[in-house]
Write an enzyme that holds these catalytic residues in place. Structure first.
Site, PDB file in Angstrom:
ATOM      1  CD  GLU A 177      19.734  22.300  57.388  1.00 10.42           C
ATOM      2  OE1 GLU A 177      20.585  23.099  56.929  1.00 10.42           O
ATOM      3  OE2 GLU A 177      18.914  21.656  56.443  1.00 10.42           O
ATOM      4  CE  LYS A 219      17.847  24.893  55.770  1.00  9.55           C
ATOM      5  NZ  LYS A 219      18.532  25.575  54.682  1.00  9.55           N
TER       6      LYS A 219
HETATM    7  P1  13P Z   1      16.866  21.790  51.069  1.00 15.29           P
HETATM    8  O1  13P Z   1      15.654  22.761  50.938  1.00 15.29           O
HETATM    9  O2  13P Z   1      16.773  21.369  49.621  1.00 15.29           O
HETATM   10  O3  13P Z   1      16.457  20.672  51.973  1.00 15.29           O
HETATM   11  O4  13P Z   1      18.035  22.489  51.251  1.00 15.29           O
HETATM   12  C1  13P Z   1      18.075  23.002  52.545  1.00 15.29           C
HETATM   13  C2  13P Z   1      19.379  23.160  53.214  1.00 15.29           C
HETATM   14  O5  13P Z   1      20.157  24.203  53.281  1.00 15.29           O
HETATM   15  C3  13P Z   1      19.979  21.860  53.299  1.00 15.29           C
HETATM   16  O6  13P Z   1      21.008  22.068  54.064  1.00 15.29           O
END
Ligand code: 13P
Length: 338
Positions: A177, A219
């Protein structure tokens, strides 16, 4: 052995029409959510809330994976059944946040580096024993006139690559991510440029570290204008730009791209995911969601900590999960909200 595990987990998590529920808020972050409904950030309130999420009947139809915070792996519901078991009974794959959060990067004011590599192998072995099959590590980058800097993009990318290797060696699918925040007044175009640089750098390091891309889930943020930008861009512009940047930067061997919501409203996150999926018939990846706030905001505000509201809150979760499931197929319509 670990390849077989990776392959099975990816198959379970790359199904069209399903996404991931990110319920992995650290103790500090869940505290902010609980304080928004005047609830104390106690172990018991966190347990009650996560128990509500896990016990939502029918959730497994739309959600194939859930990211948990460490403490939830050991929590039980009111009948003493483990939350992990309840989720598994709905065929929801268990994931775990393994990074230790962000710290300011020394010598780079206002920029962050994510920590958590020390001791990670042993932690992962332990999480795996408790039922985890995938993991998540989040970088956080900020757009300003001179950020993110090259050094921070490099360092964060290499950390993600090292984390991914450690996960895969233990048979755990890594979610990578590289979040670029929507804070600021930058344009859609500037977010597109930064997202492209960050993703290309990330895949460069993933390949250098021999990460198996076919067993990795990306992500990313959607490409969005900063929240204080005067021109907020249309859904179609956002979808087109996001798709274009992904096509240019993400190898086709990545099976699944699950967006974060990052502060978008629940319906914005759904509409934009839908538009991205409608944008092209020729998609090399599953394009789905791994939302935290955009799935949970209506749940928390329906629940407000009261037992009498649990069913209503679970209905709110099921509804958002269904809307996003449709959006991941490009079949969402705003009329379905009512
Ligand atoms: P949000 O969808 O609230 O941005 O959170 C996703 C997430 O896993 C952040 O690490």
């Amino acid at each position: 052995m670990s390849i077989q595990m990776l392959s099975e987990t990816i198959d379970l998590m790359s199904k069209n029409g399903q996404g991931i529920l990110a319920a992995d808020e650290s103790t500090g972050t869940i505290g902010k959510r609980l304080s928004s409904i005047d609830l104390e950030n106690s172990f018991e309130n966190r347990r009650l809330y996560r128990n509500l999420l896990a016990n939502t009947q029918g959730l497994g139809k739309y959600i194939n994976g859930i990211i948990l915070f460490e403490e939830t792996l050991d929590q039980k519901d009111n009948k003493n059944v483990s939350i992990v078991e309840i989720l598994r009974s709905q065929e929801i794959v268990i994931g775990i946040k393994v990074d230790k959060g962000i710290k300011e990067m020394p010598n780079f004011p206002n920029e962050n580096i994510t920590e958590g590599l020390d001791g990670l192998t042993n932690r992962i072995i332990n999480y795996k024993e408790k039922g985890a099959r995938f993991a998540k590590w989040r970088n956080v980058m900020v757009i300003s006139k001179d950020t993110p800097s090259e050094t921070v993009v490099h360092s964060n990318s290499e950390m993600l690559a090292r984390y991914a290797v450690i996960c895969q060696n233990q048979g755990i699918v890594p979610i990578i991510e590289p979040e670029i925040l929507m804070n600021g007044s930058h344009s859609l175009q500037r977010c597109a440029e930064v997202t492209e640089i960050v993703l290309k750098e990330l895949f460069h390091y993933l390949q250098k570290h021999k990460v198996k891309l076919e067993y990795t889930i990306l992500k990313p943020n959607m490409v969005l204008p900063g929240q204080n930008c005067d021109d907020q861009s249309s859904t179609a512009e956002i979808a087109e730009t996001t798709f274009e940047i992904l096509k240019r930067s993400v190898p086709y061997s990545i099976p699944s791209i699950c967006f974060l919501s990052g502060g978008q409203t629940p319906t914005e996150a759904t509409e934009r995911l839908n538009a991205i999926n409608q944008f092209s018939d020729n998609k090399p990846w599953v394009l789905s969601f791994s939302y935290g706030r955009a799935l949970q905001e209506p749940v928390i505000s329906s629940w407000i900590g009261k037992e009498a509201n649990v069913t209503k809150a679970q209905e709110a979760l099921l509804h958002r999960a269904k809307m996003n499931s449709l959006a991941s197929l490009g079949e969402y319509r705003i009329e379905l909200e009512s």
